[in-house]
Design a protein around this motif. Sequence first.
Motif, mmCIF file in Angstrom:
data_model
loop_
_atom_site.group_PDB
_atom_site.id
_atom_site.type_symbol
_atom_site.label_atom_id
_atom_site.label_comp_id
_atom_site.label_asym_id
_atom_site.label_seq_id
_atom_site.Cartn_x
_atom_site.Cartn_y
_atom_site.Cartn_z
ATOM 1 N N ALA A 358 16.992 42.616 36.490
ATOM 2 C CA ALA A 358 17.979 41.697 37.069
ATOM 3 C C ALA A 358 17.256 40.340 36.208
ATOM 4 N N GLN A 359 16.186 39.565 37.021
ATOM 5 C CA GLN A 359 15.635 38.612 36.679
ATOM 6 C C GLN A 359 13.987 38.152 35.910
ATOM 7 N N TRP A 360 13.023 37.887 35.949
ATOM 8 C CA TRP A 360 11.731 38.580 35.075
ATOM 9 C C TRP A 360 11.360 37.361 34.057
ATOM 10 N N GLN A 361 9.650 37.117 34.412
ATOM 11 C CA GLN A 361 9.489 35.863 34.689
ATOM 12 C C GLN A 361 7.920 36.709 33.941
ATOM 13 N N ILE A 367 11.929 34.726 31.344
ATOM 14 C CA ILE A 367 11.853 35.005 29.738
ATOM 15 C C ILE A 367 13.168 35.215 29.900
ATOM 16 N N PRO A 368 14.341 35.318 28.726
ATOM 17 C CA PRO A 368 15.778 35.092 28.704
ATOM 18 C C PRO A 368 15.710 36.863 28.816
ATOM 19 N N ARG A 369 16.994 37.091 29.347
ATOM 20 C CA ARG A 369 17.209 38.856 29.194
ATOM 21 C C ARG A 369 18.015 39.019 27.954
ATOM 22 N N VAL A 370 18.126 40.308 27.856
ATOM 23 C CA VAL A 370 19.318 40.679 26.394
ATOM 24 C C VAL A 370 19.965 41.971 26.832
ATOM 25 N N MET A 371 21.173 42.094 27.193
ATOM 26 C CA MET A 371 22.321 42.606 27.904
ATOM 27 C C MET A 371 22.473 44.222 26.452
ATOM 28 N N ASP A 372 22.656 43.339 25.290
ATOM 29 C CA ASP A 372 22.533 44.108 24.343
ATOM 30 C C ASP A 372 21.901 44.340 23.728
ATOM 31 N N VAL A 373 20.987 46.237 23.643
ATOM 32 C CA VAL A 373 20.435 46.288 23.213
ATOM 33 C C VAL A 373 20.311 46.108 21.246
ATOM 34 N N ALA A 374 22.091 47.430 20.484
ATOM 35 C CA ALA A 374 22.313 47.006 19.474
ATOM 36 C C ALA A 374 22.373 45.817 19.113
ATOM 37 N N GLU A 375 23.155 44.477 19.682
ATOM 38 C CA GLU A 375 22.868 43.338 19.280
ATOM 39 C C GLU A 375 21.739 43.220 18.754
#
Length: 417
Positions: A358-361, A367-375
């Motif tokens: 859910a969160q990563w650094q 580091i911002p998380r992307v939810m939509d791989v297609a986008e």
Amino acid sequence: MSFKLAVIGTGYVGLPLIREAIRAGIPTFGFDIDLDRLGEMRAGRSRVDDISDDELATMLTNGFTPTAEPSDLDECDTYVICVPTPLTEDGGPDLSAVISSAEMIAKRVRPGDLVVLESTTYPGTTEEVVGPILETSGHVVGRDILLAFSPERIDPGNPRFSLRNTPKVVGGVDERSTARATELYSRVCDEVVIASGTREAELAKLLENTYRHVNIALMNELAQLAHELDIDLWESIRCASTKPFGFHAFYPGPGVGGHCIPIDPNYLSHHIRSRLRHPFRFVELAQEINAGMPAYVARRTQDLLNDLGRPVRGSRILLLGVTYKENIADQRESPARDVATALLHLGADLHYWDPYVAQWQSGGSPIPRVMDVAEAAVDMDCAILLQNHRELTPDRLAAFGQKLLDTRGVTVTGRRL
């Protein structure tokens, strides 16, 4: 014979052991100094990927008692140490958790009790470190106290092999210790393999992971050389794998992760250097090669962007999968962090996608998380496949086209490592 078991350490090694002990009808205390972890377990929430919340709730109902109180273990007759053994600054194992566990057990151990060390360490630890601590109780190991080593062989996220159906190696300080430990593990494992002693069992664990470490390093170096020679290494591995004997497939990647492969071989190398004053050259070279892979991935990413007419600085780069292994949330020693550090140093605008994190650094920076791989396939300048989670379908990966650096060799449209 009945057992009243105390498992010291309730992480990815201890909790699966507790589950199988409870299933076998053995009342079990799980001792841990992490109060947050204990609170979550008591509430039925599991931090271990391979044990669901429902399974944990069943364990609690059927005889599992999480505790941080040493006095709760006073009536136990069997103690299994499953605590972490990270690396020290000089490359040896940090035995502080093992030592404190043995000291706690020594205060309550009685004649006839069994103590088993499962934590990975160098050969000799069971008899040279744990044994003398236990004897501060006034009882003699081998005469009064039974002592053995049984290496953990947990493979997190493996749907085929678990503690139950993975053969369990057991080596005791004497025949009585081996027999009693074998009796315990026969209750929780389908097969027990008896080693001739504790040192042989300790070395067996390091041998397993050193074997993998060295062979992965071979593939990682070959990946770099094959790229320069314009050879598809993945295709060569596929062809070699058709030989029905004499070959076992290993694969290159962005680096090695988890507790075992990046850490365990160093115990052996450090032990050989300190005891024999001799380098373990295979392990040290393998460590050098594998540790250099994140930087190599960053260089290959730079080359990919150059071919697309873009510099690394300012480019939007997506890391696909940041855990050390596919389909689990475990991030221990994940090479994704070193890849991120190298790219951030080059000025990349970094993002990540991972359904398990859910969160990563990296380096203290979120580091911002992307939810939509297609986008993201449209928005990002390039992507790096670091971990092939099941959610990354071939169509999702194909959408990145030539903007994808594939470090896992699973695509046909992206550039493979």
